[in-house]
Design an enzyme around this catalytic site. Structure first.
Site, PDB file in Angstrom:
ATOM      1  CG  HIS A  82     -54.402 156.580  74.298  1.00  0.00           C
ATOM      2  ND1 HIS A  82     -54.308 156.258  75.631  1.00  0.00           N
ATOM      3  CD2 HIS A  82     -53.504 157.557  74.073  1.00  0.00           C
ATOM      4  CE1 HIS A  82     -53.371 157.012  76.190  1.00  0.00           C
ATOM      5  NE2 HIS A  82     -52.868 157.809  75.267  1.00  0.00           N
ATOM      6  CG  ASP A 161     -45.185 154.631  79.936  1.00  0.00           C
ATOM      7  OD1 ASP A 161     -44.413 155.279  79.209  1.00  0.00           O
ATOM      8  OD2 ASP A 161     -46.244 155.090  80.386  1.00  0.00           O
ATOM      9  NE  ARG A 168     -40.626 160.277  77.263  1.00  0.00           N
ATOM     10  CZ  ARG A 168     -41.899 160.098  76.906  1.00  0.00           C
ATOM     11  NH1 ARG A 168     -42.607 159.100  77.401  1.00  0.00           N
ATOM     12  NH2 ARG A 168     -42.462 160.902  76.033  1.00  0.00           N
ATOM     13  CB  SER A 183     -44.883 156.571  76.399  1.00  0.00           C
ATOM     14  OG  SER A 183     -45.759 156.932  77.422  1.00  0.00           O
ATOM     15  CE  LYS A 187     -49.146 154.916  78.772  1.00  0.00           C
ATOM     16  NZ  LYS A 187     -48.753 156.219  79.262  1.00  0.00           N
TER      17      LYS A 187
HETATM   18  N1  URA Z   1     -49.152 160.311  77.004  1.00  0.00           N
HETATM   19  C1  URA Z   1     -48.434 159.211  77.373  1.00  0.00           C
HETATM   20  O1  URA Z   1     -48.985 158.256  77.910  1.00  0.00           O
HETATM   21  N2  URA Z   1     -47.112 159.194  77.112  1.00  0.00           N
HETATM   22  C2  URA Z   1     -46.462 160.204  76.522  1.00  0.00           C
HETATM   23  O2  URA Z   1     -45.266 160.113  76.313  1.00  0.00           O
HETATM   24  C3  URA Z   1     -47.202 161.361  76.154  1.00  0.00           C
HETATM   25  C4  URA Z   1     -48.564 161.386  76.410  1.00  0.00           C
END
Ligand code: URA
Length: 441
Positions: A82, A161, A168, A183, A187
């Site tokens: 990621h 999220d 946010r 966040s 995932k």
């Molecule tokens: N990418 C994400 O998935 N969440 C964040 O808070 C920042 C970057």
């Protein structure tokens, strides 16, 4: 339990209990806590922070707010990667075929562009016919057969999220380390892989602009992954300069193909190989050196390139554009941006490069915008290069001629050319695992 009391406790600097955190996420997703109360909580977290334990519980509650993907039908260890988001970052589509060619399994769920940063799914959809939404059994079948598949995140992956991120975004609470960590990792935990390699970007094109902040974020995410029983490692990589030369969807796919032919830009090739080698290492394919040798060979002998073709065909895409990159549709309008003066390029604002590409049509201005896959930028010179006044800095591509002027202005804004030679940043600043931080500067 009342949300009002939980907000007040966090506002006053208390550590929240597991029960409070799980209640808050459950009730927010169920629609029983209004956005104004959650906004107050996010701001309290922004200023007060969260302990590692609070962040781990928050992540787990967010991950379990929706579907937990079951990848147990995949034969072998699954290795995810990621990136925290960057400009010109097309490494996923280079490293996944490399890892697959070396025997690893990559079952990757990727996102679309966010703000000034690009997204793997948007880039893949520049390949005509390629499906990025597949039923779970087909996704697993392709990973078992080819070694990798990349699809979009299912609608029910960590819905907490989705709601929190949107909030946010409009309450100035994005750049909070515990909130970013929860966040991203919610995932990743929901996506069900055995191992996770995190590419934490740092610099002017990244969400985290400083090395210290990036290392702190990496440490938090590694701790969350390891607490959840996943082998997790992070590399801190440079995003003060766009990666490679291409920014924009089809242009980036073309650069992926040239890199898999071992003719790509040196920075993109090096970062992709480092990430792939680290994925193979955490997946148990050998020592770091053995994994780097395997990854390099997969590019040199063409096996990674063949894996990309196999994946494109398995997901319904037209592989003729990969076999002959001149078949990608060309943007009807282009403009050469020239250097305004002679000297070394000392600075380019990478976030502005991403925004210029977005203005040309490669990204979304609003949720409803459609993407122009042929739009984007080819950087002819980057930070550190010596240019003469009038030399080509970049070529802009678009289907909307009227955007060229604005994109040029954005690209040149904050580009500094002067007489001082530039000391280049290392491409990889640090490696973080559960035991230590290795710094390479
Ligand atoms: N990418 C994400 O998935 N969440 C964040 O808070 C920042 C970057």
């Amino acid at each position: 339990m009342r949300m009002y009391d939980i907000i007040m406790r966090k506002r006053n600097g208390s550590v929240l209990s597991e029960e409070e955190i799980r209640f808050m996420i459950h009730e927010y997703v169920a629609g029983n806590i209004p956005d104004y109360q959650m906004s107050a909580m996010l701001m309290a977290i922004y200023f007060r922070g969260m302990s590692d334990e609070e962040t781990s519980i928050l992540t787990d509650a967010m991950a379990h707010s929706g579907e937990m993907v079951d990848l147990s039908a995949i034969n072998g260890i699954t290795i995810d990667k990621h990136s925290t988001g960057g400009v010109g970052d097309k490494t996923s589509l280079i490293l996944a075929p490399i890892v697959a060619a070396c025997g690893g399994k990559v079952a990757k769920m990727s996102g679309r562009g966010l703000g000034h940063t690009g997204g793997t799914i948007d880039k893949m959809e520049a390949i005509p016919g390629l499906q990025t939404s597949l039923p779970q059994d087909k996704f697993i079948e392709i990973v078992n057969k080819i070694g990798f598949s990349v699809i979009g995140q299912s609608g029910n992956l960590a819905p907490a999220d989705k709601k929190l991120y949107a909030l946010r975004d409009v309450t100035a609470t994005v750049d909070s380390i515990p909130l970013i960590a929860a966040s991203i990792m919610s995932k990743k935990l929901a996506a069900g892989n055995d191992c996770i390699l995190l590419d934490v970007k740092t610099g002017s094109g990244a969400f985290m602009k400083t090395l210290e902040g990036s290392i702190e974020l990496a440490k938090k995410m590694v701790a969350i992954g390891e607490n959840a029983g996943k082998k997790t490692v992070a590399l801190i990589t440079d995003m003060d300069i766009p990666l490679g030369h291409a920014i924009g969807n089809a242009l980036e796919i073309i650069e992926v193909v040239t890199t898999l032919h071992n003719q790509g830009p040196a920075d993109l090739t090096k970062v992709s190989l480092e990430l792939a080698a680290n994925m193979l290492h955490i997946g148990g394919f050998g020592t770091p050196l053995e994994c780097m040798t395997k990854a390099t060979k997969a590019i040199e002998d063409g096996s990674a390139y063949l894996k990309l073709i196999e994946m494109v065909e398995a997901q319904g895409g037209d592989s003729s554009v990969i076999k002959d990159i001149s078949r990608f549709a060309k943007a009807p309008f282009e403009k050469i941006v020239t250097a305004p003066k002679t000297g070394y390029i000392n600075h380019m604002n990478t976030e502005q490069c991403g925004i210029a590409s977005l203005v040309l049509g490669a990204g979304r201005e609003t949720k409803e915008s459609t993407i122009d896959y042929s739009a984007g930028i080819i950087l002819k010179n980057k930070v550190g290069d010596y240019v003469k006044a009038g030399d080509e800095l970049a070529v802009l591509y678009t289907s909307k001629e009227e955007t060229l002027k604005e994109a040029e202005k954005i690209l040149l804004y904050d580009t500094v050319i002067d007489e001082t030679p530039v000391k280049q940043n290392p491409l990889i600043f640090a490696r973080v695992d559960k035991e230590k931080v290795d710094k390479f500067i």
